[in-house]
Design a protein around this motif. Structure first.
Motif, PDB file in Angstrom:
ATOM      1  N   LEU A  46       0.676  -1.233  -0.093  1.00 24.90           N
ATOM      2  CA  LEU A  46      -0.123  -0.116  -0.027  1.00 24.90           C
ATOM      3  C   LEU A  46       0.982   1.308   0.155  1.00 24.90           C
ATOM      4  CD1 LEU A  46      -2.721  -1.092   2.719  1.00 24.90           C
ATOM      5  CD2 LEU A  46      -2.966  -1.065   0.293  1.00 24.90           C
ATOM      6  N   HIS A  47       0.418   2.343  -0.764  1.00 28.13           N
ATOM      7  CA  HIS A  47       0.936   3.670  -0.445  1.00 28.13           C
ATOM      8  C   HIS A  47       0.968   4.023   1.054  1.00 28.13           C
ATOM      9  CE1 HIS A  47       1.249   8.111  -0.859  1.00 28.13           C
ATOM     10  NE2 HIS A  47       1.839   7.667  -1.921  1.00 28.13           N
ATOM     11  N   PRO A  48       1.922   4.744   1.577  1.00 28.80           N
ATOM     12  CA  PRO A  48       1.586   5.236   3.060  1.00 28.80           C
ATOM     13  C   PRO A  48       0.580   5.664   3.410  1.00 28.80           C
ATOM     14  CG  PRO A  48       3.745   5.580   2.122  1.00 28.80           C
ATOM     15  CD  PRO A  48       3.095   5.228   0.899  1.00 28.80           C
ATOM     16  N   VAL A  49      -0.220   6.650   2.255  1.00 20.59           N
ATOM     17  CA  VAL A  49      -1.437   7.297   2.677  1.00 20.59           C
ATOM     18  C   VAL A  49      -2.612   6.389   2.752  1.00 20.59           C
ATOM     19  CG1 VAL A  49      -2.807   9.144   1.786  1.00 20.59           C
ATOM     20  CG2 VAL A  49      -0.499   9.397   1.627  1.00 20.59           C
ATOM     21  N   GLN A  50      -2.567   5.321   1.761  1.00 27.52           N
ATOM     22  CA  GLN A  50      -3.650   4.202   2.192  1.00 27.52           C
ATOM     23  C   GLN A  50      -3.416   3.551   3.118  1.00 27.52           C
ATOM     24  OE1 GLN A  50      -2.343   2.612  -1.796  1.00 27.52           O
ATOM     25  NE2 GLN A  50      -4.270   3.059  -2.889  1.00 27.52           N
ATOM     26  N   ALA A  51      -2.479   3.207   3.427  1.00 23.01           N
ATOM     27  CA  ALA A  51      -2.347   2.410   4.866  1.00 23.01           C
ATOM     28  C   ALA A  51      -2.412   3.297   6.142  1.00 23.01           C
ATOM     29  CB  ALA A  51      -0.595   1.795   4.966  1.00 23.01           C
ATOM     30  N   ALA A  52      -2.305   4.479   6.079  1.00 16.67           N
ATOM     31  CA  ALA A  52      -2.549   5.159   7.086  1.00 16.67           C
ATOM     32  C   ALA A  52      -4.159   5.581   7.249  1.00 16.67           C
ATOM     33  CB  ALA A  52      -2.147   6.684   7.070  1.00 16.67           C
ATOM     34  N   PHE A  53      -4.747   5.628   6.113  1.00 18.63           N
ATOM     35  CA  PHE A  53      -6.254   5.779   6.244  1.00 18.63           C
ATOM     36  C   PHE A  53      -6.935   4.429   6.677  1.00 18.63           C
ATOM     37  CE2 PHE A  53      -5.760   9.778   4.192  1.00 18.63           C
ATOM     38  CZ  PHE A  53      -6.876  10.416   4.242  1.00 18.63           C
ATOM     39  N   ILE A  54      -6.302   3.247   6.011  1.00 16.20           N
ATOM     40  CA  ILE A  54      -6.762   2.186   6.540  1.00 16.20           C
ATOM     41  C   ILE A  54      -6.699   2.041   8.244  1.00 16.20           C
ATOM     42  CG2 ILE A  54      -6.544  -0.426   6.800  1.00 16.20           C
ATOM     43  CD1 ILE A  54      -5.976   0.031   3.527  1.00 16.20           C
ATOM     44  N   ASP A  55      -5.276   2.232   8.658  1.00 17.69           N
ATOM     45  CA  ASP A  55      -4.996   1.912  10.016  1.00 17.69           C
ATOM     46  C   ASP A  55      -5.624   2.929  10.978  1.00 17.69           C
ATOM     47  OD1 ASP A  55      -3.340   0.162   9.188  1.00 17.69           O
ATOM     48  OD2 ASP A  55      -1.550   1.316   9.499  1.00 17.69           O
ATOM     49  N   GLU A  56      -6.337   4.302  10.709  1.00 16.21           N
ATOM     50  CA  GLU A  56      -6.979   5.254  11.347  1.00 16.21           C
ATOM     51  C   GLU A  56      -8.513   4.969  11.258  1.00 16.21           C
ATOM     52  OE1 GLU A  56      -6.104   7.305  13.648  1.00 16.21           O
ATOM     53  OE2 GLU A  56      -4.129   6.789  13.239  1.00 16.21           O
ATOM     54  N   ALA A  57      -8.938   3.932  10.426  1.00 17.56           N
ATOM     55  CA  ALA A  57     -10.391   3.792  10.253  1.00 17.56           C
ATOM     56  C   ALA A  57     -11.172   5.318   9.617  1.00 17.56           C
ATOM     57  CB  ALA A  57     -11.177   3.059  11.464  1.00 17.56           C
ATOM     58  N   ALA A  58     -10.572   5.625   8.707  1.00 20.65           N
ATOM     59  CA  ALA A  58     -10.692   7.280   8.521  1.00 20.65           C
ATOM     60  C   ALA A  58     -12.010   7.086   7.391  1.00 20.65           C
ATOM     61  CB  ALA A  58      -9.726   7.882   8.091  1.00 20.65           C
ATOM     62  N   ALA A  59     -12.781   6.315   7.580  1.00 21.71           N
ATOM     63  CA  ALA A  59     -13.766   6.181   6.532  1.00 21.71           C
ATOM     64  C   ALA A  59     -15.163   5.915   7.058  1.00 21.71           C
ATOM     65  CB  ALA A  59     -13.679   5.142   5.658  1.00 21.71           C
ATOM     66  N   GLN A  60     -16.380   6.821   6.733  1.00 23.58           N
ATOM     67  CA  GLN A  60     -17.693   6.166   7.294  1.00 23.58           C
ATOM     68  C   GLN A  60     -18.208   5.931   5.921  1.00 23.58           C
ATOM     69  OE1 GLN A  60     -19.459   8.831  10.018  1.00 23.58           O
ATOM     70  NE2 GLN A  60     -21.213   7.951   9.565  1.00 23.58           N
ATOM     71  N   CYS A  61     -18.874   6.756   5.163  1.00 25.26           N
ATOM     72  CA  CYS A  61     -19.489   6.041   3.793  1.00 25.26           C
ATOM     73  C   CYS A  61     -18.333   5.844   2.822  1.00 25.26           C
ATOM     74  CB  CYS A  61     -20.486   6.974   3.323  1.00 25.26           C
ATOM     75  SG  CYS A  61     -19.992   8.266   2.377  1.00 25.26           S
ATOM     76  N   GLY A  62     -17.208   6.504   2.811  1.00 24.78           N
ATOM     77  CA  GLY A  62     -16.253   6.279   1.767  1.00 24.78           C
ATOM     78  C   GLY A  62     -16.424   7.168   0.392  1.00 24.78           C
ATOM     79  N   TYR A  63     -17.327   7.839   0.321  1.00 23.82           N
ATOM     80  CA  TYR A  63     -17.502   8.461  -0.949  1.00 23.82           C
ATOM     81  C   TYR A  63     -16.238   9.867  -1.006  1.00 23.82           C
ATOM     82  CZ  TYR A  63     -19.821   9.839  -4.921  1.00 23.82           C
ATOM     83  OH  TYR A  63     -20.249   9.931  -6.443  1.00 23.82           O
ATOM     84  N   CYS A  64     -15.794  10.323   0.132  1.00 25.90           N
ATOM     85  CA  CYS A  64     -15.159  11.311  -0.035  1.00 25.90           C
ATOM     86  C   CYS A  64     -13.564  11.034  -0.214  1.00 25.90           C
ATOM     87  CB  CYS A  64     -15.075  12.357   1.042  1.00 25.90           C
ATOM     88  SG  CYS A  64     -14.593  11.871   2.826  1.00 25.90           S
ATOM     89  N   LEU A  65     -13.162   9.623   0.408  1.00 25.63           N
ATOM     90  CA  LEU A  65     -12.008   9.177   0.580  1.00 25.63           C
ATOM     91  C   LEU A  65     -10.978   9.247  -0.494  1.00 25.63           C
ATOM     92  CD1 LEU A  65     -12.082   6.032   2.793  1.00 25.63           C
ATOM     93  CD2 LEU A  65     -11.432   8.250   3.429  1.00 25.63           C
TER      94      LEU A  65
END
Length: 171
Positions: free
Chosen positions: A79-98
């Motif tokens: 994963l790109h570091p940004v992708q990994a960070a967003f997964i690790d922080e559970a930074a999604a709800q609906c995911g449309y803006c991600l």
């Protein structure tokens, strides 16, 4: 056109928005149609490393520029570091803006390897999240900075130096 490091051929009017080409012709579904006006950021892609709103970029403006979508940032194995960070922080709800948030963070790290909090907030301020996960998204962006820094350090360490031989440094 160069999309995700692959040469793609499409037949379309030069006025066709890049977003339509990516989604309809190339089946790349990470850039989302949000507002169609370049306001929300859901359609963001990297063009030569800079974030652009693909709903407002006409195909004719792409030329020889390198376009990278979320699908082209990393792989499931690396994963790109940004992708990994967003997964690790559970930074999604609906995911449309991600898509836009991740692309904006990647673009920020392309231009500034050590952004501070204000710089991160500025880079993300024009991306809308209607679910209210802004705090998680900011945490993911901060974590992405740390991951990218660690990856740069790992790449710059000579192969013949083992981690066991490295000195630990206290903060």
């Amino acid at each position: 056109m160069n999309v995700n490091d692959a040469v793609e051929s499409v037949e379309a009017s030069p006025e066709t928005p890049l977003l339509y080409i990516l989604r309809n012709d190339l089946s790349l579904n990470s850039p989302k149609y949000g507002c169609g006006l370049g306001e929300c950021g859901a359609c963001a892609v990297l063009m030569d490393g800079r974030a652009v709103r693909s709903c407002t970029v006409p195909l004719g403006a792409v030329g020889a520029r390198r376009v990278t979508t979320l699908e082209g940032l990393g792989t499931p194995e690396h994963l790109h570091p940004v992708q990994a960070a967003f997964i690790d922080e559970a930074a999604a709800q609906c995911g449309y803006c991600l898509n836009g948030m991740i692309i904006a963070t990647a673009a920020l790290l392309n231009s500034n390897t050590d952004p501070d909090e204000d710089t991160i907030r500025e880079a993300l301020r024009h991306h809308l999240c209607r679910c209210g996960t802004h705090m998680e998204i900011l945490a993911a962006a901060r974590r992405a900075v740390a991951y990218a820094k660690a990856e740069r350090t790992r790449r710059s360490t000579p192969d013949d130096v083992s981690p066991k031989g490295a000195k630990e440094v206290s903060p």
